[in-house]
Structure formats: C-alpha cells, structure tokens
Scaffold this active site. Structure first.
Site, short mmCIF file in Angstrom:
data_model
loop_
_atom_site.label_atom_id
_atom_site.label_comp_id
_atom_site.label_asym_id
_atom_site.label_seq_id
_atom_site.Cartn_x
_atom_site.Cartn_y
_atom_site.Cartn_z
N ASN A 196 0.79 -69.50 24.75
CA ASN A 196 1.87 -69.72 23.78
C ASN A 196 2.09 -71.22 23.53
OD1 ASN A 196 3.83 -68.64 22.02
ND2 ASN A 196 5.46 -69.10 23.49
N LYS A 219 13.09 -61.97 35.30
CA LYS A 219 13.77 -63.20 35.76
C LYS A 219 14.62 -62.88 36.98
CE LYS A 219 12.24 -66.16 32.84
NZ LYS A 219 11.36 -67.22 33.30
N ASN A 226 12.11 -65.03 17.08
CA ASN A 226 13.15 -64.10 17.56
C ASN A 226 14.49 -64.80 17.65
OD1 ASN A 226 11.33 -61.91 18.25
ND2 ASN A 226 10.61 -63.25 19.89
N ARG A 247 22.18 -56.67 16.30
CA ARG A 247 20.91 -56.48 17.01
C ARG A 247 21.22 -55.78 18.34
NH1 ARG A 247 17.46 -61.82 18.43
NH2 ARG A 247 19.27 -62.21 19.76
N SER A 275 17.31 -67.65 33.46
CA SER A 275 17.96 -67.50 32.15
C SER A 275 19.34 -66.89 32.32
CB SER A 275 17.09 -66.59 31.29
OG SER A 275 17.79 -66.20 30.14
N LYS A 330 8.07 -64.67 27.42
CA LYS A 330 9.53 -64.77 27.19
C LYS A 330 10.06 -64.02 25.97
CE LYS A 330 9.53 -68.78 24.21
NZ LYS A 330 10.20 -69.96 23.76
N ASP A 380 -4.76 -69.96 34.39
CA ASP A 380 -3.80 -68.86 34.35
C ASP A 380 -3.15 -68.69 35.72
OD1 ASP A 380 -3.66 -66.12 32.34
OD2 ASP A 380 -2.81 -66.01 34.36
N TYR A 435 12.10 -58.27 30.15
CA TYR A 435 12.02 -59.73 30.32
C TYR A 435 13.12 -60.21 31.27
CZ TYR A 435 13.07 -64.62 29.38
OH TYR A 435 13.37 -65.96 29.53
N LEU A 459 17.54 -67.77 17.05
CA LEU A 459 18.26 -68.22 15.86
C LEU A 459 17.72 -69.54 15.28
CD1 LEU A 459 20.59 -67.81 13.87
CD2 LEU A 459 22.06 -69.05 15.47
#
Ligand SMILES: NC(=O)c1ccc[n+]([C@@H]2O[C@H](COP(=O)([O-])OP(=O)(O)OC[C@H]3O[C@@H](n4cnc5c(N)ncnc54)[C@H](O)[C@@H]3O)[C@@H](O)[C@H]2O)c1
Ligand SMILES: CC(=O)N[C@H]1[C@@H](OP(=O)(O)OP(=O)(O)OC[C@H]2O[C@@H](n3ccc(=O)[nH]c3=O)[C@H](O)[C@@H]2O)O[C@H](CO)[C@H](O)[C@@H]1O
Length: 342
Positions: A38, A156, A201, A295, A127, A87, A61, A152, A203
């Site tokens: 990514n 975490k 995804n 959402r 997070s 993520k 990796d 996800y 904002l």
C-alpha cells in the site's frame, strides 16, 4: 538511542513516512521495512529528499521471517516502530483471514524475531477503533476496549492483548501502544502525504480528491446525529503531530517497564461539515456534497482525552484544523494523482 538503528515497519506508508522524517530530524537512524502493498518507493525517495539522508530500505514482508532475521543481523536495531499492516475496514469484513494473518501473524513473527535477537523496545500503531462505541467522552485510556465492530479493529485489539501478555512474560520488553484518533494532513513540503489506492474510505482523502476534481461530490454519511450540525464528529490530528508522538514514545521507552497505552488526538472534535468548510477555506475550492444515509458502524462523536500523553510523554498536538487542511491541500494540489507520475 541515537547511534543505533530503529526499524520502522510500514515506513513507506502514510504515517510511517512522516515519522521517518521526524525521526531523522530528532537524531534517530531509521531502517525501513515495507512490502509496498500500500505504498510506493517514491515516498521514501521524497523522504530522503526532505531529510537529505539515505534511508536503508528493505522491500520485505512481515510474514517472511528469514527476511526479518536478516535485517536484524545486518543492522544494530535498538527499537522497532511497527506501522505495517492492513487497515481498510470494509476489506477486513470481506477478507478477515488476510487481516488476522498479516496484522496478527505479521506482528507475532516480528516479535519472535525481536526476542530472538535481543531487541526489547517496541512502539505499536493502535487505533481509537479499539474503544468501539464510546460510552463516555472524551475517551480516556481507561475507557473499556475490545468491543470492536469489524475484523480490522479486532486485529488491533488482539495485538494489544498479545503485547500486554508478552510484556509480562518477557521482563525486558518495553512497549508503548499508541491509539491514534483520525490522522490527516501532510508534511509542509507538500511532497509526501496520504495516497489511498482506489476510492478513499476516510473523509479527508475523499474531500481533497473532490476539491482537486478527481471525484464529483462528497457523500456525507448522515445528518441526524446528536451533534452540532447533525454530522459525525471526530478528533482529527495532524500527521506530523502524530509522527512527533512516536518520537516522544521512543524517548519514553527507556523510562518504562511493561506496556503503556496513550491516546494520540487533539481532544477537540469537528463535524464533517465543519471539516468541509475548513477545507474549502484552505483550498479556495468548492467541495460539493450530498447527504446520504448513515454508514454502518459509525458513531456520532469520537474524541480523545489526550492529557495522559501530555503528562507522561510530554506530547501535545500543536497543529489545528486550518493547518491540517492547508497541508493536506498542498500535498493533493501538487500531486493530484498521489505518488503516481501525472
Ligand atoms: N491512517 C489511519 O487513519 C490510522 C488510524 C489508526 C491506526 N492506524 C494504523 O497505523 C498504521 C499505519 O497506517 P497508515 O495510514 O500509514 O497506513 P499505510 O497503509 O499507508 O501504511 C502501512 C504500510 O504497511 C505496509 N504493509 C502492509 N502489509 C505489510 C506486510 N505484510 N509486510 C510489510 N509491509 C506491509 C504497506 O505497504 C504500507 O506502506 C497501520 O497499522 C494502521 O492500522 C492508521
Ligand atoms: C467505520 C470505519 O470505517 N472506521 C474507521 C474510520 O473511522 P472514522 O469513521 O473515524 O474516520 P473516517 O475518516 O472514515 O470518517 C470520519 C467522519 O466522516 C464521515 N465520512 C467519511 C467518509 C465519507 O466519504 N463521508 C463521510 O461523511 C464519517 O461518517 C465520519 O463521521 O477511520 C479510522 C482511521 O482514521 C479507523 O480506521 C476506523 O476504524
């Protein structure tokens, strides 16, 4: 800890690349590992241009243990800052096994190699998603965690629990868990920033792609929340402030034992429409939007109590929403297609 190296996993990504810049400025010597799933090598080239330093880079990796071992054999690694992982919330619902394999399995691989090589300092990207639906605001570190609503978030939380268990078993291990709220913005140079693949995804990347003309309009997810204007409220934190939080965490490691948890946020929440307005001002562009349904999984308001990080890490977010939007726009307008050549 200067003089030795700090391994930065995921250091070519959005938060990692900004942290590598601040690490060099603070006198650390980062070594970057990233599988580029990514990110692109261009981000590190630009980090090198900003810092005037060559950054050792390994395209490897987390799941490739021999590759991890070789990096620890080659460099005198004193600490690890662990950003690498997957993520995207929606993707995690569709592909949970990938998320558990990469995020949880990748982290356990990394920890095994660290312990095998006698490296005991660890900073982890967690997070605010681990808090789930807020039970009170602002959210302190003692807010209940674990009621995550997607795979996800659960990865975490599971990693946090693994790190707490491991720091009991391995007496030398020192861990700082950083729970980020909503990182946005970009480096002042406008040469590095967030470059999501596909439809954003989150904002800010969406707003900035509308402002730059890549997308026609923003969909605002719900206007009937119990907030200042009915739209969702979040704690946006400048990515450079976040990067500086990692420097504070690295410096703190020598003074702690076990595992410490800190929120990294500003403590102030802004609504979607307040962000749109600030972005329009910062960019001088119109951001057309339409209100659509909520959402699934979104909360009305999420914002941090960041006072523990200020008290114990000496860290406080300094950059406000205007600066976040201006810096985000500088990056987006100078790089309309992200790192891809235009
Ligand atoms: N951006 C946010 O809003 C946010 C919020 C809270 C927590 N986080 C966490 O912070 C970390 C960094 O986030 P980011 O926004 O910079 O994301 P990012 O995707 O830009 O960075 C992650 C990097 O990890 C690399 N990577 C992925 N899988 C890998 C693997 N198996 N081996 C090696 N490298 C791999 C990717 O190529 C990428 O460069 C992530 O762990 C993320 O979950 C991010
Ligand atoms: C459910 C979900 O995905 N949660 C993730 C998302 O949380 P957040 O929902 O906190 O971040 P976000 O950037 O996706 O959304 C922020 C706010 O903007 C709203 N919004 C967002 C995009 C858009 O096109 N239109 C719009 O109105 C959204 O409803 C929310 O009120 O990002 C975080 C990282 O920062 C974490 O990764 C969270 O796990």
């Amino acid at each position: 800890m200067s003089g030795k190296h700090v391994l930065v996993t995921g250091g070519a990504g959005y938060i990692g690349s900004h942290t590598v810049v601040e690490m060099v400025t603070a006198g650390f010597s980062p070594v970057v590992l990233d599988n580029l799933s990514n990110a692109c090598p261009e981000s590190l080239k630009r980090v090198e241009a900003i810092t005037g330093t060559t950054i050792p880079f390994y395209s490897a990796d987390l799941l490739d243990k021999p590759a991890l071992q070789a990096i620890f054999d080659k460099h005198d690694i004193e600490a690890v800052v662990h950003f690498a992982g997957l993520k995207a919330v929606g993707e995690s619902v569709a592909k949970p096994l990938s998320y558990y394999k990469v995020n949880v399995g990748g982290t356990t691989n990394l920890l095994e190699v660290m312990i095998e090589k006698g490296v005991y300092n660890f900073v982890f990207s967690s997070s605010a998603t681990v808090y789930g639906e807020p039970q009170f605001l602002p959210i302190t570190e003692s807010h209940p965690a674990g009621a995550c609503i997607n795979p996800y978030g659960r990865t975490k939380y599971v990693i946090e629990e693994i790190l707490k268990d491991l720091s009991i078993a391995e007496k030398n291990l020192r861990v700082v868990l950083l729970r980020y709220f909503n990182p946005i913005g970009a480096h002042k140079s406008g040469t590095i920033g967030e470059d999501p693949s596909g439809i954003p995804n989150n904002l800010l990347p969406y707003v900035s792609q509308v402002a730059v003309g890549r997308r026609p309009e923003l969909s605002v997810y719900g206007s009937d929340y119990d907030t200042v204007d009915g739209t969702g409220v979040r704690d946006y934190v400048h990515v450079v402030d976040l990067a500086l939080g990692h420097i504070a965490a690295l410096k703190k490691l020598k003074d702690i034992s076990g595992c410490k948890v800190y929120n990294l946020g500003t403590g102030t929440g802004y609504s979607v429409l307040q962000v749109v307005e600030a972005f329009e001002k910062a960019s001088g562009k119109k951001v057309p939007y339409k209100i659509v349904d909520r959402r699934a999984g979104d909360s009305a308001s999420v914002y941090a109590d960041p006072s523990l990080a200020e008290k114990e890490l000496g860290w406080k977010a300094e950059r406000g929403l205007t600066e976040m939007c201006e810096d985000c726009w500088r990056w987006q307008s100078q790089n309309p297609q992200g790192f891809k050549k235009d």
